[in-house]
Design an enzyme around this catalytic site. Structure first.
Site, mmCIF file in Angstrom:
data_model
loop_
_atom_site.group_PDB
_atom_site.id
_atom_site.type_symbol
_atom_site.label_atom_id
_atom_site.label_comp_id
_atom_site.label_asym_id
_atom_site.label_seq_id
_atom_site.Cartn_x
_atom_site.Cartn_y
_atom_site.Cartn_z
ATOM 1 N N GLU A 68 34.990 -63.329 -55.569
ATOM 2 C CA GLU A 68 34.860 -64.393 -57.013
ATOM 3 C C GLU A 68 33.833 -65.707 -57.265
ATOM 4 O O GLU A 68 34.704 -67.024 -57.502
ATOM 5 C CB GLU A 68 36.349 -64.092 -57.060
ATOM 6 C CG GLU A 68 36.458 -63.454 -57.662
ATOM 7 C CD GLU A 68 38.292 -62.917 -57.681
ATOM 8 O OE1 GLU A 68 39.193 -61.737 -58.606
ATOM 9 O OE2 GLU A 68 38.853 -64.410 -57.061
ATOM 10 N N GLU A 115 37.432 -54.865 -58.139
ATOM 11 C CA GLU A 115 39.031 -54.899 -57.826
ATOM 12 C C GLU A 115 39.540 -54.435 -59.219
ATOM 13 O O GLU A 115 38.467 -55.612 -60.332
ATOM 14 C CB GLU A 115 39.383 -56.593 -57.595
ATOM 15 C CG GLU A 115 39.500 -57.403 -56.199
ATOM 16 C CD GLU A 115 39.669 -58.752 -56.181
ATOM 17 O OE1 GLU A 115 40.771 -58.649 -57.241
ATOM 18 O OE2 GLU A 115 39.322 -59.566 -55.365
#
Length: 989
Positions: free
Chosen positions: A211, A307
């Protein structure tokens, strides 16, 4: 041809890139192919450390393993959130049994590195053991070692000592990269022993960063990503690498940074956690596309979500779920949520799918980030107590479907289909001619409609805010299915017969049609099913769930291979397990869990778990006539379908009795508050500068705990000064994570307690660093000449994460400045936090409480001189009180019992407790904040057949009476079976 590690290949007929890993000796076919060159066929065999070379490549549709298409259906679990290595196998076996073919794991830097240059991969930190266990279980591994992981852990995984280092994290700063390289060297040394390409393990994919949406357009960001890529390759990691984009930004797609001339070895992935109140988004072939459209940001790599929401985390106070905790997360993100969102991903061509979390576990000790409390249950399909919940059903069905029905590895968008009230996705496999229809109802009422398909119009009902998937043209072994209104789950060949499973919601009617040019023989093995043959078509119908499993046998006709049709509702489908053995594939129905299966001659030997009375049925190789369950031979009969079925129900779980917790002893502590306490051995606060992002007050000194080597748990300050005659009040500024707390004393007399507010849902729920100033009046009787001591206890509540790449993990923890009104004494400060690192439990087990430094949390402490007490308690004092007791468990040896500790009290009472089991810090309870009241005590740390020591370190505010109230053990789940559990070391006095 198999591509070499550094080779780029532009393949004829497709712009896809392929990357061959591990040389040319792999079985099967080339590692990279044009899409047209990889026909639909059987999926790769379950992975294992087989000593053979394997190739891993990809095209725009899927991964290609040894030349075969692989749909990755992965579940996230974190070994560091289950500090009992024996239980890793339990969770992994549950994942494999319920359809997952991969496990995704973070490796948390802070968990393994207590100091610069020091690394611990032993005991509960044994990464090598976890990777071996995954391979033995038959799961691929998606390895995610950071350096930054987020994961709602302290500092986002950065070690506490990194907060006091020079340089900016998550950039190309040389100081930071030097520490990163040392970390990756250690992880990669272990990882390369488990690479699937080398046949030494099952590590399939490796994540570079997580991220990372900062410095994307800056040279330091590109240089950082390039450095990570080249470092990992130089360490011998030769599987595809990837980055997990925080949302759909199109950041760090292939070609966006220098990979040293290597092309084709890198995947783009993105994550998503859509709210259940939203309509599922199209992040692929049905979406708007482009750089921010999801998988379309990287059209030459397969759709990949490293995810995707399997639940959601909950903050202190429980604002996300109205104080109801993770059961509410599981209710709002339930099976219907999964069907709507996961089937939409399937329709959009996302063939690498990781469910975060599949097992959440426990953020024990000082592991949790400020935004979460101890439990990390997450509302996941496997709850914190390791129970498989009903929301596992869609994952079970889809996972087995992707592994057992190869048509789903490549589905192209087909002609649009419109149905009033439904969103319909139509896909087709160009190789097999199979068609798939995902029908989604985003409304608040059920929709019944005629669905146009290539097999004709099918009447279906889709419940409100739910979805259904139908297929036409699938092969069921030797026969072809024209259509089914129930979802296909799996199709296997077991012992000369084909077995196909279909599932749906309880009460639905399954209608299935087989193409049968020659009329077959049909045997209804259960009375609920019906059938009819007409003009080359066999129509079979069965109500789902009325009596568990409905079976229909189809034999004869155009093939001599019998077909067994199994129809199940969602709950029943969770008890159907395929298993590949050296003698062939088995299909097992009945137990709550199938862990392992083997065939020895005429015996089928199974191990697993039972949750209640159940029959067991096994379809296996010809000649099998004996069923052995958990070492016991079971009486069986052979059914008309050729299965072995037990002749009597298997027994229920034996009763598990838990003792009451009595025999408590108490001792108060915090001698640090007293004026005569000897603090000469404490660290002197003499620093004048800091690398923290928190400014040092003008004139200093630095009071930040991390700058003096105290990174986890509570920290004590003692400030000595002369003369308090003119002091009217003292102001103590401090910085902490969520729910930080400060207590102050002057010469041993309480000044008061300050605690930070409970996060609200709109503005502070994600706030990771909280700053406040506690101002306390100094009573006249405390004002006098002479020597005085100001004592301050700060509960710091962990470091912020660094999600934006701006060093927020370096924000100060502890006191930041102190000022006085009415006088300005010169104060000499000393401070003390945790005393060293527990060599077994690690750096985040204990903090700086006196009792922790003296070992009051450890088993074996001589506490007979402590005061006997009973609960509930009603005490009014400011400070720390310890309570200890022992208890003995006698859980039957063949029962896997999950035990928790339950604390209850008047919610008005302001106190908190650290819970220690056999010396292990199992979490923090805050009575007046919540929402957590039950704490899982994992087997291995918990002696289920032996004596346990329980200690509570209670911090009490003076403003209310303090408990504890009621404290007791609770049974959170039990199954007959389980696995042997090796006790985790619990060294004590």
């Amino acid at each position: 041809m198999a591509l070499s590690r550094r080779t780029f290949s532009a393949l004829t007929g497709c712009a896809a890139l392929g990357f061959a890993m591990g040389g040319s000796g792999g079985p099967g076919a080339p590692a990279a192919f044009a899409a047209r060159g990889v026909p639909t066929g059987p999926a790769p065999a379950p992975p294992r450390a087989d000593g053979r070379r394997h190739t891993v490549g990809y095209d725009p549709h899927s991964l290609l393993v040894d030349g075969r298409r692989l749909v990755v259906w992965s579940g996230e679990m974190h070994p560091f959130r289950l500090p009992s290595p024996s239980l890793w196998r339990d969770v992994l076996q549950k994942m494999r049994a319920h359809g997952f073919n991969a496990v995704s794991v973070y490796v948390s830097w802070n968990y393994h590195s207590p100091a610069p240059g020091r690394f611990d991969f032993t005991g509960v930190r044994d990464l090598d053991l976890f990777l071996r266990t995954a391979a033995e279980t038959g799961l691929y591994v998606i390895l995610r070692p950071g350096p930054y992981i987020n994961a709602e852990v302290d500092g986002g995984g950065f070690p506490g000592w990194l907060t006091v280092t020079k340089g900016t994290a998550r950039t190309a700063d040389p100081t930071y990269l030097r520490h990163v390289d040392a970390w990756l060297t250690q992880v990669d040394r272990i990882a390369r022993r488990h690479l699937y390409t080398q046949g030494r393990g099952t590590v399939l994919l490796y994540q570079l960063e997580n991220e990372y949406d900062s410095h994307v357009t800056e040279p330091t960001g590109r240089a950082y990503m390039s450095h990570l890529y080249k470092k990992v390759r130089a360490d011998g990691i030769d599987v595809p690498l990837f980055h997990n984009d925080k949302g759909r930004n199109g950041y760090w797609t292939p070609g966006s940074f220098d990979t040293g001339g290597e092309e084709g070895g890198y995947l783009y992935g993105f994550d998503g956690y859509p709210s259940p109140s939203q309509n599922p988004p199209d992040w692929g072939k049905f979406g708007k596309g482009g750089q921010t459209g999801g998988s379309t940001a990287s059209p030459n790599t397969p759709g990949f979500t490293p995810e995707f929401g399997g639940g959601w985390f909950d903050p202190w106070g429980g604002a996300w779920f109205d104080g109801k905790g993770y059961p509410e997360a599981r209710r709002t993100r339930d099976s219907a949520y999964e069907r709507r969102f996961y089937l939409t991903n399937l329709a959009n061509g996302l063939t690498l799918h990781n469910v975060y979390m599949t097992f959440g576990g426990t953020s024990w000790g000082w592991l949790p980030a400020p935004v979460v409390y101890t439990s990390y249950d997450y509302g996941a399909a496997i709850d914190e107590a390791r129970n498989v919940t009903p929301k596992m059903a869609p994952m079970h069905q889809l996972g087995h479907l992707f592994q057992r029905v190869p048509d789903f590895a490549r589905l192209d968008r087909a002609a649009d289909v419109t149905v009033a009230g439904l969103r319909v996705y139509h896909l087709a496999n160009p190789d097999t001619g199979a068609h798939v229809y995902v029908t989604r109802n985003d409304g608040t009422k059920p929709v019944t409609a005629e669905l146009p398909t290539d097999a004709g119009k099918l009447r279906i009902t889709v419940p409100a805010r739910d979805a259904r998937m139908l297929a036409t043209g699938l092969r069921l072994g030797k026969r072809k299915m024209r259509y089914s209104t129930a979802q296909p789950v799996m199709s296997v060949t077991a012992g000369g017969r084909d077995v196909a499973v279909f599932a749906g919601r309880r009460g639905d009617m399954a209608d299935l049609v087989l193409d049968c040019p020659v009329e077959p023989n049909v045997t209804r093995l259960d009375p609920e099913a019906g059938w009819a043959y007409e003009r080359g078509e066999l129509h079979v119908s069965a109500p789902l769930g009325e009596a568990g499993l409905s079976r229909v046998l189809v034999s004869g006709g155009e093939t001599e291979t019998p077909l067994v049709l199994l129809f199940a509702d969602d709950d029943t489908s969770l008890r159907i397990f395929p298993y590949d053995t050296a003698a062939g594939t088995l299909m097992v129905y009945g137990p709550a869990l199938l862990r392992h299966a083997e065939v020895h001659g005429s015996e089928v030997r199974l191990t697993g778990d039972l949750a209640g009375e159940s029959v067991m049925e096994v379809w296996g190789p010809r000649g099998v006539d004996t069923l052995v369950w958990n070492g016991r031979r079971m009486p069986t009969r052979t059914t008309l379908s050729g299965s072995l079925m037990t002749t009597a129900p298997l027994p229920r779980v034996p009763e598990v009795r838990l003792p009451e917790l009595t025999g408590w002893r108490m001792r108060t502590e915090n001698p640090e508050a007293g004026p005569s306490f000897d603090d000469s051995g404490w660290r002197r606060a003499d620093r004048t500068s800091s690398y923290s992002t928190t400014p040092v007050p003008e004139g200093g000194p630095v009071l930040f705990a991390d700058d003096y080597g105290f990174h986890y748990g509570d920290v004590w300050y003692r400030g000595g000064f002369s003369g308090s005659t003119g002091i009217e009040q003292v102001s103590l500024s401090y910085s902490s994570g969520t729910q930080g707390l400060l207590m102050a004393w002057l010469d041993g007399e309480p000044l008061g307690t300050h605690r930070l507010p409970v996060p609200d849902r709109t503005t502070t729920i994600r706030k990771g660093t909280w700053e406040a100033t506690a101002t306390f009046p100094v009573r006249p009787e405390l004002r006098s000449p002479g020597r005085h001591v100001l004592s301050v206890l700060v509960r710091r509540m962990q470091h912020d994460q660094d999600g934006k790449g701006d060093d927020t993990h370096k924000a100060a923890r502890g006191l930041t400045s102190v000022s006085f009104t009415g006088a300005a004494p010169e104060v000499s400060w000393r401070l003390q936090g945790e005393r060293g690192v527990d060599p077994v439990r690690g750096p985040m087990n204990t903090g700086g409480l006196y009792g922790e430094r003296e070992g009051w949390h450890l088993p074996g402490l001589r506490d007979r001189d402590w005061e006997p007490v009973t609960f509930p308690r009603e005490e009014r004092r400011q400070g720390v009180t310890w309570y200890r007791t022992t208890f003995r468990l006698s859980v039957p040896g063949d029962v896997d019992a999950s035990v928790g500790l339950r604390l209850e009290d008047d919610p008005y009472r302001a106190y908190r407790a650290q819970i220690f089991l056999n010396g292990w810090n199992m979490g923090q309870y805050i009575n007046n904040v919540g929402p957590q009241h039950t704490f899982v005590l994992p087997n291995g740390i918990l002696r289920t057949r032996g004596t346990n020591t329980l200690a509570l370190a209670v911090l009490s505010e003076f403003t209310t009476l303090s408990g504890p109230g009621t404290v007791g053990l609770t049974l959170m789940g039990a199954a007959a079976g389980g696995l042997p559990v090796i006790p985790v070391p619990s060294p004590g006095h």
